[in-house]
Motif scaffolding. Sequence first.
Motif, PDB file in Angstrom:
ATOM      1  N   VAL A  13       0.853  -1.185   0.000  1.00  0.00           N
ATOM      2  CA  VAL A  13       0.000   0.000   0.000  1.00  0.00           C
ATOM      3  C   VAL A  13       0.890   1.236   0.000  1.00  0.00           C
ATOM      4  N   VAL A  14       0.544   2.221  -0.842  1.00  0.00           N
ATOM      5  CA  VAL A  14       1.247   3.497  -0.883  1.00  0.00           C
ATOM      6  C   VAL A  14       0.311   4.546  -0.292  1.00  0.00           C
ATOM      7  N   ASP A  15       0.743   5.201   0.799  1.00  0.00           N
ATOM      8  CA  ASP A  15      -0.042   6.253   1.434  1.00  0.00           C
ATOM      9  C   ASP A  15       0.432   7.610   0.919  1.00  0.00           C
ATOM     10  N   LEU A  16      -0.520   8.469   0.549  1.00  0.00           N
ATOM     11  CA  LEU A  16      -0.213   9.807   0.043  1.00  0.00           C
ATOM     12  C   LEU A  16      -0.951  10.835   0.891  1.00  0.00           C
ATOM     13  N   HIS A  17      -0.302  11.969   1.171  1.00  0.00           N
ATOM     14  CA  HIS A  17      -0.944  13.061   1.904  1.00  0.00           C
ATOM     15  C   HIS A  17      -0.883  14.314   1.034  1.00  0.00           C
ATOM     16  N   TYR A  18      -2.051  14.873   0.733  1.00  0.00           N
ATOM     17  CA  TYR A  18      -2.165  16.081  -0.077  1.00  0.00           C
ATOM     18  C   TYR A  18      -2.594  17.237   0.822  1.00  0.00           C
ATOM     19  N   CYS A  19      -2.020  18.391   0.629  1.00  0.00           N
ATOM     20  CA  CYS A  19      -2.470  19.617   1.264  1.00  0.00           C
ATOM     21  C   CYS A  19      -2.969  20.503   0.128  1.00  0.00           C
ATOM     22  N   GLY A  20      -4.268  20.549  -0.043  1.00  0.00           N
ATOM     23  CA  GLY A  20      -4.851  21.216  -1.210  1.00  0.00           C
ATOM     24  C   GLY A  20      -4.628  20.348  -2.422  1.00  0.00           C
ATOM     25  N   GLU A  21      -3.921  20.869  -3.391  1.00  0.00           N
ATOM     26  CA  GLU A  21      -3.579  20.121  -4.603  1.00  0.00           C
ATOM     27  C   GLU A  21      -2.135  19.618  -4.587  1.00  0.00           C
ATOM     28  N   THR A  22      -1.386  19.956  -3.556  1.00  0.00           N
ATOM     29  CA  THR A  22       0.040  19.661  -3.510  1.00  0.00           C
ATOM     30  C   THR A  22       0.307  18.385  -2.716  1.00  0.00           C
ATOM     31  N   LEU A  23       1.124  17.521  -3.285  1.00  0.00           N
ATOM     32  CA  LEU A  23       1.541  16.299  -2.606  1.00  0.00           C
ATOM     33  C   LEU A  23       2.609  16.658  -1.584  1.00  0.00           C
ATOM     34  N   VAL A  24       2.315  16.377  -0.312  1.00  0.00           N
ATOM     35  CA  VAL A  24       3.241  16.740   0.756  1.00  0.00           C
ATOM     36  C   VAL A  24       4.146  15.565   1.121  1.00  0.00           C
ATOM     37  N   ASP A  25       3.582  14.376   1.274  1.00  0.00           N
ATOM     38  CA  ASP A  25       4.380  13.226   1.699  1.00  0.00           C
ATOM     39  C   ASP A  25       3.809  11.947   1.096  1.00  0.00           C
ATOM     40  N   LYS A  26       4.700  10.995   0.855  1.00  0.00           N
ATOM     41  CA  LYS A  26       4.296   9.663   0.401  1.00  0.00           C
ATOM     42  C   LYS A  26       5.081   8.642   1.197  1.00  0.00           C
ATOM     43  N   ALA A  27       4.463   7.497   1.457  1.00  0.00           N
ATOM     44  CA  ALA A  27       5.110   6.467   2.261  1.00  0.00           C
ATOM     45  C   ALA A  27       4.663   5.098   1.775  1.00  0.00           C
ATOM     46  N   ILE A  28       5.588   4.159   1.846  1.00  0.00           N
ATOM     47  CA  ILE A  28       5.272   2.795   1.436  1.00  0.00           C
ATOM     48  C   ILE A  28       5.167   1.879   2.654  1.00  0.00           C
ATOM     49  N   PHE A  29       6.162   1.913   3.524  1.00  0.00           N
ATOM     50  CA  PHE A  29       6.189   0.972   4.638  1.00  0.00           C
ATOM     51  C   PHE A  29       5.942   1.621   6.001  1.00  0.00           C
ATOM     52  N   HIS A  30       5.627   2.894   6.032  1.00  0.00           N
ATOM     53  CA  HIS A  30       5.331   3.567   7.298  1.00  0.00           C
ATOM     54  C   HIS A  30       4.226   4.592   7.059  1.00  0.00           C
ATOM     55  N   THR A  31       3.766   5.255   8.121  1.00  0.00           N
ATOM     56  CA  THR A  31       2.661   6.207   7.981  1.00  0.00           C
ATOM     57  C   THR A  31       3.186   7.529   7.428  1.00  0.00           C
ATOM     58  N   VAL A  32       2.313   8.247   6.728  1.00  0.00           N
ATOM     59  CA  VAL A  32       2.714   9.519   6.133  1.00  0.00           C
ATOM     60  C   VAL A  32       2.746  10.601   7.196  1.00  0.00           C
ATOM     61  N   GLU A  33       3.600  11.590   6.989  1.00  0.00           N
ATOM     62  CA  GLU A  33       3.640  12.742   7.869  1.00  0.00           C
ATOM     63  C   GLU A  33       2.708  13.801   7.311  1.00  0.00           C
ATOM     64  N   THR A  34       1.926  14.406   8.193  1.00  0.00           N
ATOM     65  CA  THR A  34       0.978  15.428   7.743  1.00  0.00           C
ATOM     66  C   THR A  34       1.691  16.766   7.660  1.00  0.00           C
ATOM     67  N   CYS A  35       1.029  17.726   7.011  1.00  0.00           N
ATOM     68  CA  CYS A  35       1.612  19.049   6.867  1.00  0.00           C
ATOM     69  C   CYS A  35       1.340  19.926   8.086  1.00  0.00           C
ATOM     70  N   GLY A  36       0.534  19.480   9.019  1.00  0.00           N
ATOM     71  CA  GLY A  36       0.249  20.226  10.235  1.00  0.00           C
ATOM     72  C   GLY A  36      -0.955  21.135  10.122  1.00  0.00           C
ATOM     73  N   MET A  37      -1.636  21.094   9.013  1.00  0.00           N
ATOM     74  CA  MET A  37      -2.782  21.976   8.814  1.00  0.00           C
ATOM     75  C   MET A  37      -4.096  21.217   8.905  1.00  0.00           C
ATOM     76  N   ASP A  38      -4.101  20.051   9.502  1.00  0.00           N
ATOM     77  CA  ASP A  38      -5.340  19.298   9.677  1.00  0.00           C
ATOM     78  C   ASP A  38      -6.273  20.060  10.606  1.00  0.00           C
ATOM     79  N   MET A  39      -7.560  20.038  10.286  1.00  0.00           N
ATOM     80  CA  MET A  39      -8.544  20.735  11.109  1.00  0.00           C
ATOM     81  C   MET A  39      -8.939  19.833  12.266  1.00  0.00           C
ATOM     82  N   GLU A  40      -8.548  20.223  13.464  1.00  0.00           N
ATOM     83  CA  GLU A  40      -8.931  19.483  14.649  1.00  0.00           C
ATOM     84  C   GLU A  40      -9.902  20.337  15.440  1.00  0.00           C
ATOM     85  N   ASN A  41     -10.837  19.714  16.129  1.00  0.00           N
ATOM     86  CA  ASN A  41     -11.836  20.433  16.920  1.00  0.00           C
ATOM     87  C   ASN A  41     -11.218  20.783  18.274  1.00  0.00           C
TER      88      ASN A  41
END
Length: 125
Positions: A13-41
């Motif tokens: 499995v290939v995990d991809l993290h997008y921030c808007g339209e831009t690819l920030v991180d991709k990972a094959i054997f581990h979890t992706v790192e987020t860009c830090g702009m996730d909306m948390e309550n």
Amino acid sequence: MAFIVMISTMSFVVDLHYCGETLVDKAIFHTVETCGMDMENPLADGCSIEKESCCSDEQLVLDGQDELQQSANKITFEQQVFIASFIYTHINLFEGLEKEVIPFRDYKPPFLIRDFQKIHETYLI
């Protein structure tokens, strides 16, 4: 050949993290790192305002082969003859001599009348 079979049957499995339209991180054997702009309550349960996050996660699943064809039973007679003759000729190549042959075993070295290196003072270093 075994390496090709292993790679073709492996799935991952290939995990991809997008921030808007831009690819920030991709990972094959581990979890992706987020860009830090996730909306948390930040507030507790009483908040009813919800806003969509600009970030998105995507997973690409690459499946390997599940079925392999076994073609060992489909060898023709000509192929069997070739394999048998190939093995027979190559086994006979590696037969060694029965005993070690030393061609100069019966000869004695000549007598040393003069030591020419000492006479001419030429020594090998």
